[in-house]
Design a protein around this motif. Structure first.
Motif, PDB file in Angstrom:
ATOM      1  N   ALA A 112       0.802  -1.224   0.000  1.00 35.66           N
ATOM      2  CA  ALA A 112       0.000   0.000   0.000  1.00 35.66           C
ATOM      3  C   ALA A 112       0.838   1.279   0.000  1.00 35.66           C
ATOM      4  CB  ALA A 112      -0.931   0.004   1.218  1.00 35.66           C
ATOM      5  N   LYS A 113       2.012   1.251   0.606  1.00 36.20           N
ATOM      6  CA  LYS A 113       2.727   2.495   0.886  1.00 36.20           C
ATOM      7  C   LYS A 113       4.076   2.659   0.205  1.00 36.20           C
ATOM      8  CE  LYS A 113       3.033   3.348   5.271  1.00 36.20           C
ATOM      9  NZ  LYS A 113       3.183   3.144   6.734  1.00 36.20           N
ATOM     10  N   LEU A 114       4.666   1.596  -0.291  1.00 36.74           N
ATOM     11  CA  LEU A 114       6.045   1.691  -0.760  1.00 36.74           C
ATOM     12  C   LEU A 114       6.190   1.780  -2.269  1.00 36.74           C
ATOM     13  CD1 LEU A 114       7.873  -0.776   1.667  1.00 36.74           C
ATOM     14  CD2 LEU A 114       7.636   1.699   1.833  1.00 36.74           C
ATOM     15  N   GLY A 115       5.066   1.876  -2.985  1.00 36.01           N
ATOM     16  CA  GLY A 115       5.158   1.955  -4.435  1.00 36.01           C
ATOM     17  C   GLY A 115       5.667   0.680  -5.061  1.00 36.01           C
ATOM     18  N   ALA A 116       5.375  -0.445  -4.411  1.00 34.50           N
ATOM     19  CA  ALA A 116       5.842  -1.745  -4.880  1.00 34.50           C
ATOM     20  C   ALA A 116       4.680  -2.727  -4.942  1.00 34.50           C
ATOM     21  CB  ALA A 116       6.936  -2.278  -3.949  1.00 34.50           C
ATOM     22  N   ASP A 117       4.777  -3.677  -5.855  1.00 43.47           N
ATOM     23  CA  ASP A 117       3.767  -4.726  -5.984  1.00 43.47           C
ATOM     24  C   ASP A 117       4.405  -6.082  -5.741  1.00 43.47           C
ATOM     25  OD1 ASP A 117       1.456  -3.279  -6.552  1.00 43.47           O
ATOM     26  OD2 ASP A 117       1.877  -3.209  -8.697  1.00 43.47           O
ATOM     27  N   PHE A 118       3.772  -6.867  -4.877  1.00 44.34           N
ATOM     28  CA  PHE A 118       4.214  -8.239  -4.666  1.00 44.34           C
ATOM     29  C   PHE A 118       3.797  -9.079  -5.870  1.00 44.34           C
ATOM     30  CE2 PHE A 118       4.005 -12.534  -2.880  1.00 44.34           C
ATOM     31  CZ  PHE A 118       5.229 -12.597  -2.233  1.00 44.34           C
ATOM     32  N   THR A 119       4.538 -10.144  -6.149  1.00 38.93           N
ATOM     33  CA  THR A 119       4.226 -10.976  -7.309  1.00 38.93           C
ATOM     34  C   THR A 119       3.785 -12.384  -6.887  1.00 38.93           C
ATOM     35  OG1 THR A 119       6.580 -11.544  -7.586  1.00 38.93           O
ATOM     36  CG2 THR A 119       5.723  -9.646  -8.824  1.00 38.93           C
ATOM     37  N   THR A 120       4.726 -13.265  -6.629  1.00 37.49           N
ATOM     38  CA  THR A 120       4.415 -14.673  -6.368  1.00 37.49           C
ATOM     39  C   THR A 120       4.987 -15.103  -5.028  1.00 37.49           C
ATOM     40  OG1 THR A 120       4.634 -15.107  -8.739  1.00 37.49           O
ATOM     41  CG2 THR A 120       4.615 -17.020  -7.287  1.00 37.49           C
ATOM     42  N   VAL A 121       4.208 -15.835  -4.226  1.00 33.10           N
ATOM     43  CA  VAL A 121       4.786 -16.432  -3.019  1.00 33.10           C
ATOM     44  C   VAL A 121       5.754 -17.520  -3.464  1.00 33.10           C
ATOM     45  CG1 VAL A 121       4.374 -17.696  -0.896  1.00 33.10           C
ATOM     46  CG2 VAL A 121       2.750 -15.943  -1.608  1.00 33.10           C
ATOM     47  N   TRP A 122       7.015 -17.319  -3.175  1.00 35.92           N
ATOM     48  CA  TRP A 122       8.076 -18.208  -3.618  1.00 35.92           C
ATOM     49  C   TRP A 122       8.530 -19.133  -2.498  1.00 35.92           C
ATOM     50  CZ3 TRP A 122       9.208 -20.157  -7.877  1.00 35.92           C
ATOM     51  CH2 TRP A 122      10.481 -20.536  -8.285  1.00 35.92           C
ATOM     52  N   PHE A 123       8.224 -18.736  -1.260  1.00 36.22           N
ATOM     53  CA  PHE A 123       8.613 -19.564  -0.112  1.00 36.22           C
ATOM     54  C   PHE A 123       7.787 -19.148   1.101  1.00 36.22           C
ATOM     55  CE2 PHE A 123      11.039 -21.476   3.228  1.00 36.22           C
ATOM     56  CZ  PHE A 123      11.730 -22.524   2.637  1.00 36.22           C
ATOM     57  N   TYR A 124       7.098 -20.116   1.701  1.00 32.76           N
ATOM     58  CA  TYR A 124       6.363 -19.864   2.938  1.00 32.76           C
ATOM     59  C   TYR A 124       7.290 -20.113   4.122  1.00 32.76           C
ATOM     60  CZ  TYR A 124       1.940 -19.674   0.398  1.00 32.76           C
ATOM     61  OH  TYR A 124       0.911 -19.301  -0.447  1.00 32.76           O
ATOM     62  N   ASP A 125       7.435 -19.082   4.956  1.00 28.26           N
ATOM     63  CA  ASP A 125       8.360 -19.162   6.074  1.00 28.26           C
ATOM     64  C   ASP A 125       7.679 -18.656   7.333  1.00 28.26           C
ATOM     65  OD1 ASP A 125      10.756 -19.620   7.397  1.00 28.26           O
ATOM     66  OD2 ASP A 125      11.962 -18.448   6.008  1.00 28.26           O
ATOM     67  N   GLY A 126       8.403 -18.618   8.429  1.00 29.17           N
ATOM     68  CA  GLY A 126       7.916 -18.073   9.684  1.00 29.17           C
ATOM     69  C   GLY A 126       9.091 -17.574  10.499  1.00 29.17           C
ATOM     70  N   GLN A 127       8.864 -16.617  11.352  1.00 33.28           N
ATOM     71  CA  GLN A 127       9.950 -16.033  12.142  1.00 33.28           C
ATOM     72  C   GLN A 127      10.231 -16.850  13.386  1.00 33.28           C
ATOM     73  OE1 GLN A 127       9.733 -11.793  12.596  1.00 33.28           O
ATOM     74  NE2 GLN A 127      10.947 -11.783  14.469  1.00 33.28           N
ATOM     75  N   GLY A 128      11.506 -17.004  13.693  1.00 29.35           N
ATOM     76  CA  GLY A 128      11.913 -17.751  14.886  1.00 29.35           C
ATOM     77  C   GLY A 128      13.086 -17.087  15.582  1.00 29.35           C
ATOM     78  N   PHE A 129      13.715 -17.832  16.459  1.00 28.32           N
ATOM     79  CA  PHE A 129      14.806 -17.298  17.288  1.00 28.32           C
ATOM     80  C   PHE A 129      16.002 -18.244  17.258  1.00 28.32           C
ATOM     81  CE2 PHE A 129      10.798 -15.949  19.197  1.00 28.32           C
ATOM     82  CZ  PHE A 129      10.975 -14.569  19.302  1.00 28.32           C
ATOM     83  N   MET A 130      17.190 -17.654  17.289  1.00 24.75           N
ATOM     84  CA  MET A 130      18.412 -18.431  17.428  1.00 24.75           C
ATOM     85  C   MET A 130      19.253 -17.836  18.547  1.00 24.75           C
ATOM     86  SD  MET A 130      21.196 -19.693  14.584  1.00 24.75           S
ATOM     87  CE  MET A 130      21.706 -18.060  14.027  1.00 24.75           C
ATOM     88  N   THR A 131      19.873 -18.715  19.316  1.00 20.33           N
ATOM     89  CA  THR A 131      20.737 -18.280  20.404  1.00 20.33           C
ATOM     90  C   THR A 131      21.860 -19.295  20.587  1.00 20.33           C
ATOM     91  OG1 THR A 131      20.772 -17.502  22.701  1.00 20.33           O
ATOM     92  CG2 THR A 131      19.389 -19.421  22.212  1.00 20.33           C
ATOM     93  N   ARG A 132      22.790 -18.976  21.446  1.00 16.48           N
ATOM     94  CA  ARG A 132      23.904 -19.890  21.671  1.00 16.48           C
ATOM     95  C   ARG A 132      23.490 -21.012  22.628  1.00 16.48           C
ATOM     96  NH1 ARG A 132      26.207 -15.001  20.890  1.00 16.48           N
ATOM     97  NH2 ARG A 132      25.751 -14.294  23.000  1.00 16.48           N
TER      98      ARG A 132
END
Length: 340
Positions: A112-132
């Motif tokens: 809506a705001k960045l003057g960009a259009d998304f095209t194709t979902v190329w990879f379904y992912d999710g956010q996670g965490f990494m630690t030592r």
């Protein structure tokens, strides 16, 4: 005489107006230029990565190679331009790049705001965490009060804030504009944890000096549909970039591979295969391309399943399972609109 001069000037202005309105679109500019300018990262193994010999590889790189094959007839006619989390959309808006293929999340605000259009979902992912591992942390709840290394302006930054706020947890942040600086700081102990797309964390971990000393926690805190963006305002170019990705997904469903595509284009008894490969119908010309555009793309990279296996799946060091990225016929979310 003065009236005539005014008329001539007016006619000239109208001519300029018509000329501007018929100015070559981006596809035509790319064909005239002879190269596709592809905005990528340079350090995400499996997606867009450049090795010590200067060779690019990854799923996002292959998307650009497929687009170049479809539009220019040659997957090697790509100029890869490294972008950061901060400048990627600016690079797209300014015309520095023709396509942003950098594991970028599709969100409402970006469309809506960045003057960009998304095209194709190329990879379904999710956010996670990494630690030592040495910290002994088993879940995200134990990261209360931890210090995170973060990149500015990313969905990861906002998702972390939402997740911790909703649970009454606190954290401190150290911000780095460049991804390589962020991961270097984490490895030097400047922060306790990282949060990013799980695939990104896993891919980056393979480049650590001792990957086994780092653990990805079990929580998945967001939806991250990743794929390419194009600059808003050029419907033909958006359609082309979108349908190249869809063609590679459709090819997997139809068992059209890098090896058999040319043969099937000539001999397949299935109309849907012939339409995809350009020997029946007019889908190529409908998109403003040659009839064999999808055939060229598949021959360049293979179908979606082949690309996945090669870069992040069974034939790669990452060994990711297909999961949501399997075809819908195999319990995943991947499918293409009908090629008709």
């Amino acid at each position: 005489m003065r009236l005539r001069s005014i008329a001539v000037i007016a006619y000239g202005l109208l001519s300029v107006g018509f000329s501007a309105s018929s100015y070559a679109n981006l596809k035509d500019d790319i064909i005239h230029r002879g190269t596709l300018k592809c905005g990528v990262s340079s350090d995400k193994m499996g997606f867009s990565y450049i090795n010590d010999q200067g060779k690019w590889s990854g799923m996002d790189v292959d998307y650009c190679r497929a687009v170049a094959a479809a539009v220019l007839g040659d997957p090697e006619k790509v100029e890869y331009i490294t972008t950061t989390s901060k400048n990627r959309f600016t690079s797209l808006a300014s015309g520095e790049i023709d396509i942003l293929s950098r594991s970028t999340t599709w969100t409402v605000s970006r469309d809506a705001k960045l003057g960009a259009d998304f095209t194709t979902v190329w990879f379904y992912d999710g956010q996670g965490f990494m630690t030592r591992k040495s910290l002994g942390i088993k879940s995200a709840a134990e990261l209360n009060g931890a210090t995170f290394c973060l990149s500015p302006g990313t969905t990861s930054e906002h998702n972390l804030a939402d997740y911790f706020s909703a649970r009454g947890l606190t954290y401190r942040s150290v911000v780095f504009e460049k991804t390589e600086e962020l991961y270097a700081a984490y490895q030097k102990g400047r922060c306790d944890a990282l949060t990013n797309d799980i695939t990104g964390l896993a891919a980056r971990r393979t480049l650590f000096k001792d990957p086994n000393k780092h653990v990805i926690l079990p929580e998945v805190i967001s939806k991250e549909p990743l794929g390419p963006y194009v600059k808003q305002g050029d419907d033909e170019w958006r359609d082309i970039v979108t349908m190249v990705g869809n063609a590679l997904i459709e090819a997997e469903e139809l068992n059209v591979t890098q090896q058999n595509a040319a043969k099937l284009a000539k001999s397949s008894p299935k109309s849907v295969v012939k339409r995809l490969l350009g020997t029946e119908g007019s889908l190529g010309t409908d998109l403003g391309l040659k009839q064999d555009w999808a055939l060229k793309a598949i021959q360049a990279t293979g179908n979606y399943g082949e690309i996945f296996a090669r870069h992040v799946g069974v034939n790669s060091p990452l060994k990711f399972e297909r999961g949501a990225n399997a075809l819908y016929t195999n319990g995943g979310l991947m499918y293409s609109p009908p090629f008709r």
